[in-house]
Design an enzyme around this catalytic site. Sequence first.
Site, PDB file in Angstrom:
ATOM      1  N   HIS A   1      18.234 -12.033   8.857  1.00 20.23           N
ATOM      2  CA  HIS A   1      18.932 -12.651   7.732  1.00 20.23           C
ATOM      3  C   HIS A   1      19.058 -11.681   6.558  1.00 20.23           C
ATOM      4  O   HIS A   1      18.885 -12.071   5.403  1.00 20.23           O
ATOM      5  CB  HIS A   1      18.199 -13.922   7.298  1.00 20.23           C
ATOM      6  CG  HIS A   1      18.165 -14.972   8.366  1.00 20.23           C
ATOM      7  ND1 HIS A   1      19.255 -15.728   8.704  1.00 20.23           N
ATOM      8  CD2 HIS A   1      17.157 -15.351   9.199  1.00 20.23           C
ATOM      9  CE1 HIS A   1      18.927 -16.557   9.678  1.00 20.23           C
ATOM     10  NE2 HIS A   1      17.658 -16.347  10.001  1.00 20.23           N
TER      11      HIS A   1
ATOM     12  N   LYS B   1       0.837  -1.209   0.000  1.00 16.71           N
ATOM     13  CA  LYS B   1       0.000   0.000   0.000  1.00 16.71           C
ATOM     14  C   LYS B   1       0.867   1.253   0.000  1.00 16.71           C
ATOM     15  O   LYS B   1       0.624   2.195  -0.741  1.00 16.71           O
ATOM     16  CB  LYS B   1      -0.904   0.020   1.237  1.00 16.71           C
ATOM     17  CG  LYS B   1      -2.093  -0.870   1.176  1.00 16.71           C
ATOM     18  CD  LYS B   1      -3.132  -0.342   0.210  1.00 16.71           C
ATOM     19  CE  LYS B   1      -4.085  -1.446  -0.189  1.00 16.71           C
ATOM     20  NZ  LYS B   1      -3.472  -2.487  -1.019  1.00 16.71           N
TER      21      LYS B   1
END
Length: 611
Positions: free
Chosen positions: A507, A488
Amino acid sequence: MCGIIGYVGPSEAVPILLGGLARLEYRGYDSAGVATIANGAGMEIRRAAGKLENLRRALDAAPLKGSIGIGHTRWATHGRPSEGNAHPHQAGPVAVIHNGIVENYVELRAALTARGHKLRSETDTELISHLIEERVRAGVGLTEAVRQTVLELRGSFSIVVLCETEPDKLVAAKTATPLVLGLGEGENFVASDIPAILGHTRRTIVLEDGELAELTAHGVRLMTFDGAPVERAPRLIEWDAVAATKGGFQHYLRKEIAEQPQAWIDTLSGRAAAGSNAVRFEGELLPAAGPQAIGRIVMISAGASWIASLIGKFMLEELCGVPAEVDYSAEFRYRQPPIDARTTMIAVSQSGETADTLAALEEGGRRGCHLLAITNTVDSSIARKADAQLYTRCGPEISVTTTKCFLTQIEAFYLFAIHLAARLGRLSEREVNAMLQPAFAIPAQIKEVLEKRERQIERIARKYGKARDFLYLGRGINYPVALEGALKLKEISYIHAEGYSAGEMKHGPIALIDEEMPVVVIIPRDNVYEKTLSNLREVESRNGRIIAVTDHPTPELEEVAWEVIEVPTTHRMLMPVLTTVPLQLLAYHIAVYRGTDVDQPRNLAKSVTVE
């Protein structure tokens, strides 16, 4: 969804009714009808299945006269689309048009039948006309007959009533679905939305829940369902024709965010009611061989529909115990997927015309899959290609960025998962009932977020609206919400934003976090709450600006978050609905702050019909 128009005055009613219905066509419908009373000729009704043009042809063949009348465009809930199920519905001298749903329809219909009434249609609307007719025939005046009747009804509804015994009067009543009165000179109007009457008057009164209105050519009278008089000054509408369709909002996007409670009701209507022990759809959605024939479910979709499908995957696998996977439509055909007759393929598309999804669906058909379409558009290409259709009924979305379509896709998955789980014997009637009850609370909870949190969110938007990058984090079923929030924001504000699983943050994305990086985290009180909170401490230690969306603002969370947006709590599978709404508002207000084209962001189209 449905459109309502009523007129009383000196002019011929039919042209006014047809004009009003034409301006309500954007709402979506599958049949239409009008009723008028002509001096000395009694009431006459014309109805037609399909588009408004079919009703116009019926009226050309058999014109109606009269300076009082009602008109309606219907989106089927109780009963299939047909001329017989179209509105208005008549019982003796009484005709009724109706938006919404009567939740105690079964018991009221049984009582009417026991008293000798003959109901001809499959609708819940027709019984309203019979209940009013009983009172009118007993000598009760029309307004009082309507008032007494609405006290018997449970559900969300708006009605307008026309009666031969008082041929100079319309009576309207509403609970949750909109009704607006238009005040003219020697004439008055009632409609489900302002555009239907704006060509005739700009003086309006909006009916509130639990109110009734009596309209004649010379005035209107308001009262509560208990009969207490209501005084309300008219409001002057100053919008132009385009702005009128925005309902007074600055942008279609904000209007459509506000329409989500009603969209949710419309998607639920006729499929489950308060006290339901089952979810029932308009047609069979499962393979002909039954639910046990489903070996696995493959969902194909794109954009926000792909994100809604990820949420659906959580629901289907947990409730139904069926392996489910989600594929980008554009990638699906090019990897030789192992699908066959034991695969149910669900194509998810707001418009029903998404080219990649249509092509993937066709591939599934060639490979023997059972094909189900979840779409908002009746008779769209995807709906026609599928073996079964689950329509979201949320009405047209004019803004390119989806809001109510996304939420009602989640709702459709929730209802379908409950239905399939029950058919597989994995949910008892009691468990189905327990899962449905939170769904009925969702519209009020969305309204609560809009009313209580928007000002706070607008302040947050101004505070962080100049950031160049945002990170959105979530876990479990709320991880897709992070994806939707980021989508959005990037769509309408042009800010770079990424959605990640909170557990995956370390990560890679953690390298991006600094004091300039707002990090929006979706963290309801669920089985991974503590783990997500630990992830946030990692963000805090790197000076990230944390914006938390939660139903459980603990001191520990408030200690690490710069901003905490609280939402109501619900069933954990429906939390993505309530956590999405603040992210819609955040993206909207950042876009407004930055001055971008909110409704038509650059390079985007509402329906992507090319690969």
